[in-house]
Design an enzyme around this catalytic site. Structure first.
Site, PDB file in Angstrom:
ATOM      1  CE  LYS B 161      -4.803  24.262  31.226  1.00  0.00           C
ATOM      2  NZ  LYS B 161      -5.978  23.795  30.490  1.00  0.00           N
ATOM      3  CG  MET B 475       3.662  -1.182  -4.664  1.00  0.00           C
ATOM      4  SD  MET B 475       3.760  -1.467  -6.447  1.00  0.00           S
ATOM      5  CE  MET B 475       3.039   0.051  -7.069  1.00  0.00           C
TER       6      MET B 475
HETATM    7  C1  LIG Z   1       1.991   3.680   6.454  1.00  0.00           C
HETATM    8  C2  LIG Z   1       2.596   2.752   5.477  1.00  0.00           C
HETATM    9  N1  LIG Z   1       2.900   1.481   5.837  1.00  0.00           N
HETATM   10  C3  LIG Z   1       3.413   0.628   4.926  1.00  0.00           C
HETATM   11  C4  LIG Z   1       3.664   1.022   3.642  1.00  0.00           C
HETATM   12  C5  LIG Z   1       4.282   0.045   2.634  1.00  0.00           C
HETATM   13  N2  LIG Z   1       3.332  -0.211   1.531  1.00  0.00           N
HETATM   14  C6  LIG Z   1       3.427   0.436   0.356  1.00  0.00           C
HETATM   15  S1  LIG Z   1       2.217   0.007  -0.702  1.00  0.00           S
HETATM   16  C7  LIG Z   1       1.548  -1.073   0.390  1.00  0.00           C
HETATM   17  C8  LIG Z   1       0.332  -1.863   0.046  1.00  0.00           C
HETATM   18  C9  LIG Z   1      -0.878  -1.045   0.004  1.00  0.00           C
HETATM   19  O1  LIG Z   1      -1.986  -1.893  -0.093  1.00  0.00           O
HETATM   20  P1  LIG Z   1      -3.370  -1.350  -0.609  1.00  0.00           P
HETATM   21  O2  LIG Z   1      -3.743  -0.119   0.111  1.00  0.00           O
HETATM   22  O3  LIG Z   1      -4.362  -2.451  -0.580  1.00  0.00           O
HETATM   23  O4  LIG Z   1      -3.040  -0.897  -2.080  1.00  0.00           O
HETATM   24  P2  LIG Z   1      -2.781  -1.762  -3.406  1.00  0.00           P
HETATM   25  O5  LIG Z   1      -1.305  -1.745  -3.625  1.00  0.00           O
HETATM   26  O6  LIG Z   1      -3.307  -3.133  -3.171  1.00  0.00           O
HETATM   27  O7  LIG Z   1      -3.507  -1.024  -4.456  1.00  0.00           O
HETATM   28  C10 LIG Z   1       2.293  -1.103   1.577  1.00  0.00           C
HETATM   29  C11 LIG Z   1       2.014  -1.964   2.721  1.00  0.00           C
HETATM   30  C12 LIG Z   1       3.344   2.355   3.314  1.00  0.00           C
HETATM   31  N3  LIG Z   1       3.577   2.862   2.095  1.00  0.00           N
HETATM   32  N4  LIG Z   1       2.796   3.184   4.237  1.00  0.00           N
END
Ligand SMILES: Cc1ncc(C[n+]2csc(CCOP(=O)(O)OP(=O)(O)O)c2C)c(N)n1
Ligand SMILES: [Mg+2]
Lengths: 162, 561
Positions: B161, B475
């Site tokens: 700052k 996923m």
């Molecule tokens: C910040 C973060 N936390 C956890 C993960 C692990 N992860 C990868 S894909 C996923 C699922 C994502 O769910 P969604 O947004 O509903 O997508 P979908 O696969 O259902 O299309 C997770 C939890 C990640 N990639 N990023």
């Protein structure tokens, strides 16, 4: 692939945090550090860092490239092998009972080291040399009882052409 | 001329032609904000500092310029870390300016003090703590230079700052001259000659491009080379758009969710010319079985990328565009002679793979997520800027939207950051106000930075959020289905907000489709709306992304639909 000891010598900007960048790179990428020396060169803006690391050939290549990539690293050279001179210093505090005192001094003499601190029960010896010399000295002193040891780890310079 | 640190900062930013800053104020940067208000620079007030960094990242990816963020010390700074790490993994040029407690308090555990330079050391290209107002101008110039040159990346500048509010006699900084940082741009011509020889002998050549091709703006050169030598082209997730997605030589994406023909071509090729890639594990699968028949040429600006994961026949350190430009000049007079029939067989082999095993999904009476992306591609004429979240949504976007131009696909490839897509879409929309910008999202990811809907509405950024709502962390669920006996541990989200109402609560438009025949109408309505929109597509819950190469398997071992 076979792991081998490598000596990396680098010139770096003498700025805060530079050592932490280098050490962080080793730990973050799972490279080993066996020893490390840092000090200013004749140019106060530049420090020389010497790191000894055990690694196989592809890792050595990565270490060298990754270090080079750091913005504060100016130059790096792998000084492994006979084309460089290497020295290490150690302070060895050895137990010196009456019956061993003469023998210790004889060893000190043969190895051309110095006694830098004396007490009723100990000598502290200063020694400088290459890895082989330190190893041999320690072997001879070990039976007397080594109380404490501080080693710098090697520093190295490329041999200038004659 | 007497200036305060804050004034010097803004003057330097103006000289770097910064027109937009994404940020969030606080005590440590209040002086900087006070000056910022007086300039022409647009400030985009986000709702969470992570959003600021992703927005700057999206801005940088579509515009090719450096994205800039400004946040306060302590929690403001720590909130940027995920964004910085995402940009670092994808080599995106950013300058992130953080406030810091006054210099005399540093190290005292002062209020809102955090060692952000220490925290971000391993996820920035470089970073600085400025301790004297006199250093500020040249540090900022250096930061921009480092961020955009060589292999780009984020650079953080931490400004206490008192450095910002001290007045000094201003001296313009000289040109940036870093003795220890000189990226090498021009390729070694001898190495290129060797490549030409290999091209001349190759029976089954393959071009393999990544994010580096996009960052160096090598897309025209990639296309020219592919056409000249008639080599099929595949790309990493980060390389999509570097080669036209509707060109007959296009194979589709490589890797874990790559197309059958791309992965088979990698296995069969005898020459792989790889451009701006780093052979990530999601791309190569089991590394010792990757491209087993190929001589690999590897062109990259970053020497550490070369021979990190795969052994290559011809390494070339250089800028992708300059290198391909030189290569293109050398390959002009290649006479294929006897090889032309081998090359014909190669292309027809690829055609066979394409016909027997295309990207596919089974249409049913529930909405298939792939269908939504296909329709979106159709309705936008393939010309939208697409950002993504992470998960199945991201892979379907990559597979079913075809990019004919670079800088149109904005995705967190290296770090895979859920919550990236919405703020990145806002940044992209601000950089390209006349383009259609769509965030292809999952119902899980969208909730990680949903607060940025308020930013979109406040900034009048008419972004389109397409949620492929499968009520799952899809996923992860897919991995559980395939490799964990369908034990869906913590991947079912029983409680999800009503995204239509949520959109409305933010002052945006909310739309929903639950049946396949509603998809087109909802997309049309959403795309035509002049405001920010959330479109909630209630899709098949347990759809999987195929092909899929199980982690650690050779990329030829694909699970198919
Ligand atoms: C910040 C973060 N936390 C956890 C993960 C692990 N992860 C990868 S894909 C996923 C699922 C994502 O769910 P969604 O947004 O509903 O997508 P979908 O696969 O259902 O299309 C997770 C939890 C990640 N990639 N990023
Ligand atoms: Mg989901």
């Amino acid at each position: 692939m076979e792991e081998q000891k490598h000596i990396f010598s680098m010139l770096v900007d003498n700025v805060p945090g530079v050592l932490s960048r280098i050490v962080g790179l080793f730990s973050g990428r799972g490279f080993n550090i066996d020893s490390l020396c840092v000090a200013e060169t004749t140019d106060p803006a530049v420090s020389r860092i010497t790191i000894v690391s055990k690694a196989d050939a592809p890792i050595v290549e990565q270490i060298e490239k990754q270090l080079n990539k750091l913005v504060n690293v100016r130059k790096i050279r792998d000084l492994t092998g006979p084309s460089s001179v290497k020295r290490e210093m150690a302070l060895i505090c050895v137990q010196a009972k009456a019956k061993h005192r003469a023998e210790i001094l004889r060893i000190v003499d043969i190895f051309r080291c110095k006694v830098v601190d004396v007490g009723l029960e100990h000598y502290t010896i200063e020694v400088t040399g290459d890895e082989g010399k330190l190893k041999a000295l320690l072997k001879l002193l070990k039976p007397m009882g080594i109380k404490k040891i501080a080693r710098t780890g090697p520093i190295a310079l490329f041999r200038e052409p004659n | 001329m007497k200036l305060t640190g804050a004034q010097i900062l803004l003057k330097t930013l103006a000289e770097e032609k910064v027109d937009t800053i994404f940020g969030y104020p606080g005590g440590a940067v209040i002086d900087i904000y006070d000056e910022l208000e007086k300039t022409d620079i647009r400030h985009v007030l986000v709702r969470h500092e992570q959003g600021a960094v992703h927005a700057a990242d999206g801005y940088a990816r579509v515009s090719g310029r450096v994205g800039v963020c400004l946040v306060t010390s302590g929690p403001g700074a720590t909130n940027t870390v995920t964004g910085i790490a995402s940009a670092y993994m994808d080599s995106i040029p950013l300058v992130v300016i953080t406030g810091q407690v006054p210099t005399h308090l540093i190290g005292n555990d002062a209020f809102q003090e955090v060692d952000i330079v220490g925290i971000t050391r391993p996820c920035t290209k470089h970073n600085y703590l400025v301790t004297r107002t006199e250093d500020l101008a040249h540090v900022i110039k250096e930061a921009f230079h480092i961020a955009r040159s060589g292999r780009p990346g984020p650079v953080l500048v931490d400004i206490p700052k008192d450095v910002a509010n001290t007045t000094i006699e201003y001296k313009p900084p000289g040109p940036v001259n870093l003795r220890s940082y000189r990226p090498n741009y021009s390729p070694n011509m001898k190495q290129l000659q060797k490549v030409v020889k290999l091209i001349r002998k190759a029976r089954r050549p393959l071009l393999f491009v990544g994010g580096g091709a996009i960052l160096s703006k090598a897309s025209p050169e990639v296309t020219e080379l592919a056409h000249k030598i008639q080599a099929p082209v595949t790309a990493t997730l980060m390389g999509l758009g570097a080669f036209p997605g509707t060109d007959p030589l296009w194979l589709g994406m490589i890797g874990m969710h790559g197309t059958y023909r791309a992965n088979m071509a990698v296995d069969a090729c005898d020459l792989m010319i790889s451009v701006g890639v780093r052979f990530d594990d999601r791309v190569t699968g089991r590394i010792d079985t990757f491209a087993p028949r190929a001589k690999i040429v590897h062109i990259d600006i970053d020497p550490t990328s070369i021979r990190k994961n795969v052994q290559v026949a011809i390494p070339i350190v250089g800028d992708c565009r300059l290198t391909l430009n030189s290569l293109n000049q050398l390959v002009d007079e290649i006479d294929l002679g006897d090889l032309s029939s081998a090359r014909k067989d190669w292309l027809s082999q690829i055609d066979t793979w394409k016909k027997t095993t295309p990207l596919a999904y089974k249409q049913t009476d529930v909405i298939k997520p792939q269908f939504v992306v296909e329709k979106l591609f159709e309705l936008t004429g393939g010309d939208a800027i697409i950002t993504t979240e992470v998960g199945q949504n991201q892979m379907w976007a990559a597979q079913f939207y075809h990019f004919n131009r670079p800088n149109r696909f904005v995705t967190s490839g290296g770090l895979g950051t859920m919550g990236f897509g919405l703020p990145a879409a806002i940044g992209a929309q601000i950089a390209c106000p006349d383009d259609v910008v769509v965030d292809i999202a999952g119902d899980g990811s969208i909730q990680m930075n949903i607060q940025e809907m308020a930013t979109a509405v406040q900034q009048k950024a008419p972004i389109k959020v397409v949620i492929l709502n499968n009520s799952y962390l899809g996923m992860v669920r897919q991995w559980q289905e395939l490799f964990y006996d369908k034990r869906y541990a913590s991947t079912c989200m029983d409680c999800t907000p009503d995204f239509v109402k949520l959109a409305e609560a933010y002052g945006a438009l909310g739309l929903r489709a639950t049946k396949p025949d509603e998809v087109e109408a909802v997309l049309r309505k959403g795309l035509e709306a002049p405001t920010a929109v959330i479109m909630d597509f209630v899709v098949a819950k347990e759809e999987c992304v195929y092909p899929m190469v199980p982690a650690g398997a050779p990329i030829t071992e694909m699970l198919l639909v």
